[in-house]
Design a protein around this motif. Structure first.
Motif, PDB file in Angstrom:
ATOM      1  N   LEU A 182       0.833  -1.192   0.000  1.00 19.71           N
ATOM      2  CA  LEU A 182       0.000   0.000   0.000  1.00 19.71           C
ATOM      3  C   LEU A 182       0.869   1.242   0.000  1.00 19.71           C
ATOM      4  O   LEU A 182       1.897   1.285   0.649  1.00 19.71           O
ATOM      5  CB  LEU A 182      -0.911   0.017   1.239  1.00 19.71           C
ATOM      6  N   THR A 183       0.450   2.226  -0.740  1.00 19.21           N
ATOM      7  CA  THR A 183       1.187   3.473  -0.713  1.00 19.21           C
ATOM      8  C   THR A 183       0.683   4.345   0.428  1.00 19.21           C
ATOM      9  O   THR A 183      -0.501   4.333   0.763  1.00 19.21           O
ATOM     10  CB  THR A 183       1.008   4.236  -2.032  1.00 19.21           C
ATOM     11  N   LEU A 184       1.563   5.046   1.051  1.00 21.79           N
ATOM     12  CA  LEU A 184       1.188   5.921   2.155  1.00 21.79           C
ATOM     13  C   LEU A 184       0.856   7.303   1.609  1.00 21.79           C
ATOM     14  O   LEU A 184       1.563   7.850   0.769  1.00 21.79           O
ATOM     15  CB  LEU A 184       2.328   6.007   3.170  1.00 21.79           C
ATOM     16  N   SER A 185      -0.204   7.852   2.079  1.00 22.84           N
ATOM     17  CA  SER A 185      -0.572   9.211   1.666  1.00 22.84           C
ATOM     18  C   SER A 185      -0.961  10.009   2.898  1.00 22.84           C
ATOM     19  O   SER A 185      -1.535   9.466   3.836  1.00 22.84           O
ATOM     20  CB  SER A 185      -1.703   9.181   0.665  1.00 22.84           C
ATOM     21  N   VAL A 186      -0.614  11.251   2.858  1.00 20.92           N
ATOM     22  CA  VAL A 186      -0.937  12.136   3.963  1.00 20.92           C
ATOM     23  C   VAL A 186      -2.348  12.679   3.738  1.00 20.92           C
ATOM     24  O   VAL A 186      -2.657  13.171   2.654  1.00 20.92           O
ATOM     25  CB  VAL A 186       0.099  13.277   4.036  1.00 20.92           C
ATOM     26  N   PRO A 187      -3.235  12.615   4.746  1.00 22.07           N
ATOM     27  CA  PRO A 187      -4.598  13.121   4.546  1.00 22.07           C
ATOM     28  C   PRO A 187      -4.610  14.630   4.371  1.00 22.07           C
ATOM     29  O   PRO A 187      -3.877  15.351   5.028  1.00 22.07           O
ATOM     30  CB  PRO A 187      -5.345  12.704   5.795  1.00 22.07           C
ATOM     31  N   GLY A 188      -5.365  15.111   3.525  1.00 25.39           N
ATOM     32  CA  GLY A 188      -5.607  16.544   3.386  1.00 25.39           C
ATOM     33  C   GLY A 188      -5.022  17.142   2.200  1.00 25.39           C
ATOM     34  O   GLY A 188      -4.401  17.747   1.604  1.00 25.39           O
TER      35      GLY A 188
END
Length: 107
Positions: A101-107
């Motif tokens: 899974l790729t990590l993404s920062v919310p917002g």
């Protein structure tokens, strides 16, 4: 005090007549009959007569080192296997965790 070594059949000498201990050519403290059923002599230890034939005891003395050698080879093979498996465990371990899974920062 003296002991009598009974007559016996020796593999190399043939029939050996019985004799008393201490023998004229032995130490005066050698008052006990020692040895095996087919090899007898005078000595100073009362517990040194074995009711077996010398050849039987010789095979036992050869069997022990052979058995220990086999056990040592098996132990060495076991240790080599453990080392190889430990190396493979360490060498094939991934360097970082990747769950896909790729990590993404919310917002």
């Amino acid at each position: 005090m003296s002991a009598i070594c009974t007559s016996y059949q020796s593999p190399g000498k043939g029939f050996v007549k019985g004799f008393s201990c201490p023998a004229p050519e032995s130490d005066s403290r050698a008052v006990y009959c020692c040895g095996f059923n087919d090899v007898k002599y005078c000595c100073d230890d009362p517990n040194s007569f074995f009711p077996y034939e010398y050849g039987y005891m010789w095979w036992l003395s050869i069997g022990a080192p052979v058995g220990l050698s086999i056990a040592a080879v098996v132990l060495l093979a076991y240790l080599i296997n453990v080392c190889v498996l430990f190396y493979l465990f360490i060498a094939t371990k991934p360097g970082h965790r990747d769950n896909g899974l790729t990590l993404s920062v919310p917002g």
